[in-house]
Scaffold this active site. Structure first.
Site, PDB file in Angstrom:
ATOM      1  N   ARG A  15     -12.389   2.716  21.349  1.00 25.71           N
ATOM      2  CA  ARG A  15     -13.032   1.651  22.133  1.00 25.71           C
ATOM      3  C   ARG A  15     -13.049   0.332  21.361  1.00 25.71           C
ATOM      4  O   ARG A  15     -12.318  -0.602  21.656  1.00 25.71           O
ATOM      5  CB  ARG A  15     -14.459   2.073  22.526  1.00 25.71           C
ATOM      6  CG  ARG A  15     -15.044   1.289  23.720  1.00 25.71           C
ATOM      7  CD  ARG A  15     -15.505  -0.107  23.406  1.00 25.71           C
ATOM      8  NE  ARG A  15     -16.581  -0.169  22.417  1.00 25.71           N
ATOM      9  CZ  ARG A  15     -17.062  -1.304  21.931  1.00 25.71           C
ATOM     10  NH1 ARG A  15     -16.568  -2.473  22.329  1.00 25.71           N
ATOM     11  NH2 ARG A  15     -18.023  -1.295  21.007  1.00 25.71           N
ATOM     12  N   ASP A  16     -13.854   0.256  20.336  1.00 24.93           N
ATOM     13  CA  ASP A  16     -13.994  -0.985  19.584  1.00 24.93           C
ATOM     14  C   ASP A  16     -12.686  -1.370  18.908  1.00 24.93           C
ATOM     15  O   ASP A  16     -12.356  -2.551  18.782  1.00 24.93           O
ATOM     16  CB  ASP A  16     -15.105  -0.827  18.539  1.00 24.93           C
ATOM     17  CG  ASP A  16     -15.626  -2.158  18.022  1.00 24.93           C
ATOM     18  OD1 ASP A  16     -15.331  -3.186  18.643  1.00 24.93           O
ATOM     19  OD2 ASP A  16     -16.338  -2.160  17.004  1.00 24.93           O
ATOM     20  N   HIS A 209     -17.372  -4.454   9.280  1.00 24.74           N
ATOM     21  CA  HIS A 209     -15.994  -4.943   9.334  1.00 24.74           C
ATOM     22  C   HIS A 209     -15.593  -5.361   7.922  1.00 24.74           C
ATOM     23  O   HIS A 209     -16.437  -5.649   7.080  1.00 24.74           O
ATOM     24  CB  HIS A 209     -15.880  -6.103  10.324  1.00 24.74           C
ATOM     25  CG  HIS A 209     -15.943  -5.671  11.756  1.00 24.74           C
ATOM     26  ND1 HIS A 209     -14.945  -5.935  12.665  1.00 24.74           N
ATOM     27  CD2 HIS A 209     -16.878  -4.977  12.438  1.00 24.74           C
ATOM     28  CE1 HIS A 209     -15.272  -5.425  13.846  1.00 24.74           C
ATOM     29  NE2 HIS A 209     -16.441  -4.835  13.736  1.00 24.74           N
ATOM     30  N   CYS A 240     -12.678  -9.054  15.694  1.00 23.15           N
ATOM     31  CA  CYS A 240     -13.658  -9.749  16.531  1.00 23.15           C
ATOM     32  C   CYS A 240     -13.037 -11.033  17.057  1.00 23.15           C
ATOM     33  O   CYS A 240     -12.639 -11.899  16.265  1.00 23.15           O
ATOM     34  CB  CYS A 240     -14.925 -10.069  15.729  1.00 23.15           C
ATOM     35  SG  CYS A 240     -16.141 -11.016  16.682  1.00 23.15           S
ATOM     36  N   ASN A 249     -12.702  -2.982  12.092  1.00 23.70           N
ATOM     37  CA  ASN A 249     -13.736  -2.161  11.473  1.00 23.70           C
ATOM     38  C   ASN A 249     -13.175  -1.540  10.208  1.00 23.70           C
ATOM     39  O   ASN A 249     -11.971  -1.380  10.049  1.00 23.70           O
ATOM     40  CB  ASN A 249     -14.156  -1.029  12.425  1.00 23.70           C
ATOM     41  CG  ASN A 249     -14.715  -1.537  13.725  1.00 23.70           C
ATOM     42  OD1 ASN A 249     -15.872  -1.892  13.818  1.00 23.70           O
ATOM     43  ND2 ASN A 249     -13.872  -1.582  14.753  1.00 23.70           N
TER      44      ASN A 249
END
Length: 308
Positions: A15-16, A209, A240, A249
Site C-alpha cells: 500500500r504505502d 522513512h 512522499c 519507507n
C-alpha cells in the site's frame, strides 16, 4: 530500558510502498506480492487503500486485490480508509484493520487536506464508530511526527495531542510516522518518551522513512524506548509526494537484518523477504533500495556461480 525480545514488523509495501508509483502495477502482481509476504511470516500486511481513484489511481483496484489474496490465518490485512465511503469498501472487502491518518503539523494538514488537525481527526469519528461496531481493528497514523516539509520542526506537544485524539477515537494501535525522513535518534527518543505517557507503549509503532539515512538509527532509538512494532517496506518501496527528495519507507530487509543481529525475534524469514524484494523490484522496474537485500542477493548469486 532493555531491548524488546521480539517485535512485530508491519509490512507496508503493497500500500504505502506502491501508492505513488506512476506506472500502474498489475493487480496480479499486487496479489502475488501480498501472498509472498504473508507466506514469509508477516503478521500484518498493509494491503490496499480505499480512496478515490482520482487522487490515488494506483490503488483503484483495492477491492480486486483484497478479493484475490490467499488469506493466512492469524494475519492482519490492513487497508487505508479516509472516510465513510472508504470504510464501506473496507467492510465489503473483509479487511481486518482500517488505517486512519492525521498530521502532527498544522501546516501539513492545511496544505494536504485543507483543514486543521482537529477538524481532520473529527472527520474520522463516524468512521471509527462504524468500524468499532463492525468489529474492525483501527490503527491511527500520525504523520510528520518528527518534522514537516512546510513548517520544519514539529513540537513534541503537537504529536502528543494527536495521539490523545486518536486514542479518544478508539485506535488499537498508533503509528508515530517520520513521513519525510528528517528525524534523528535524539528526537525519536524524545517523542516516544512523551507519547508513551499518554498511550500504551506496546500499542505504539515506529514508521520511519530513510531520506537522510537515519531510519535504522531511529529504530534502534525507539527500541531503547521499548517500542515493539515497526513498519517497513520491502525493497524500500515508496516515498512522499509532499517532500522533495523524500525516499521510501525503511527497507524491510534492512530492518530484519538489524533485528537478527540484535537477537530480536520477528518470526519472519529474511531469505524469503530478500527474494520478494528482488521480485517486486523486477516487476516494477525500480532499483532495489535495500542495502541488506542487495548484499544478500549478491552473496547468494556468487555462491551459485561455479569456479572453473
Amino acid at each position: 530500558m532493555a531491548l524488546p525480545q521480539s517485535v512485530k514488523i508491519v509490512e507496508v509495501g503493497p500500500r504505502d510502498g506502491l501508492q505513488n508509483e506512476k506506472e500502474f502495477v498489475p493487480t496480479r502482481i499486487k496479489i502475488d506480492l501480498i501472498d509472498r509476504l504473508s507466506a514469509a511470516g508477516f503478521r500484518n500486511v498493509e494491503s490496499a487503500s480505499f480512496v478515490s481513484p482520482k487522487w490515488v489511481p494506483q490503488m483503484a483496484d483495492g477491492a480486486d486485490v483484497m478479493a484475490g489474496i490467499a488469506r493466512r490465518p492469524g494475519t492482519i490485512y490492513s487497508v487505508l480508509t479516509p472516510n465513510l465511503r472508504g470504510l464501506e469498501g473496507a467492510l465489503a472487502a473483509q479487511a481486518d484493520e482500517i488505517v486512519i491518518f492525521g498530521a502532527a503539523s498544522e501546516a501539513f494538514s492545511q496544505k494536504n487536506i485543507n483543514c486543521s488537525i482537529a477538524e481532520s481527526i473529527a472527520r474520522f469519528e463516524p468512521v471509527t464508530q462504524t468500524a468499532k461496531a463492525a468489529g474492525l481493528r483501527i490503527r491511527g497514523s500520525v504523520s510528520c511526527s518528527l518534522g514537516c516539509p512546510y513548517q520544519g520542526e514539529v513540537p513534541v506537544a503537537s504529536v502528543v495531542d494527536v495521539v490523545e485524539r486518536f486514542a479518544a477515537l478508539g485506535c488499537d494501535e498508533i503509528d508515530i510516522a517520520d513521513t519525510i525522513g528528517v528525524g534523528t535518534p535524539k528526537r525519536t527518543r524524545e517523542v516516544f518518551e512523551a507519547v508513551t505517557k499518554v498511550f500504551p507503549r506496546e500499542r505504539l509503532s515506529g514508521h520511519f522513512h530513510d531520506t537522510y539515512g537515519q531510519a535504522l538509527a531511529n529504530i534502534y532509538a525507539a527500541l531503547n524506548e521499548g517500542i515493539e512494532i515497526y513498519h517497513a517496506s520491502v525493497a524500500g518501496l515508496g516515498g512522499c509526494p509532499y517532500a522533495k527528495g523524500a525516499t521510501g519507507n525503511v527497507a524491510t530487509e534492512d530492518v530484519l537484518y538489524l533485528m537478527n543481529g540484535l537477537g530480536i525475534e520477528t518470526g519472519i524469514d529474511l531469505a524469503q523477504v530478500v527474494a520478494i524484494g528482488d521480485f517486486i523490484s523486477t516487476a516494477t522496474g525500480k532499483a532495489n533500495a535495500s542495502r541488506a537485500g542487495k548484499a544478500l542477493l549478491a552473496k547468494a548469486r556468487s555462491e551459485q556461480t561455479p569456479c572453473v
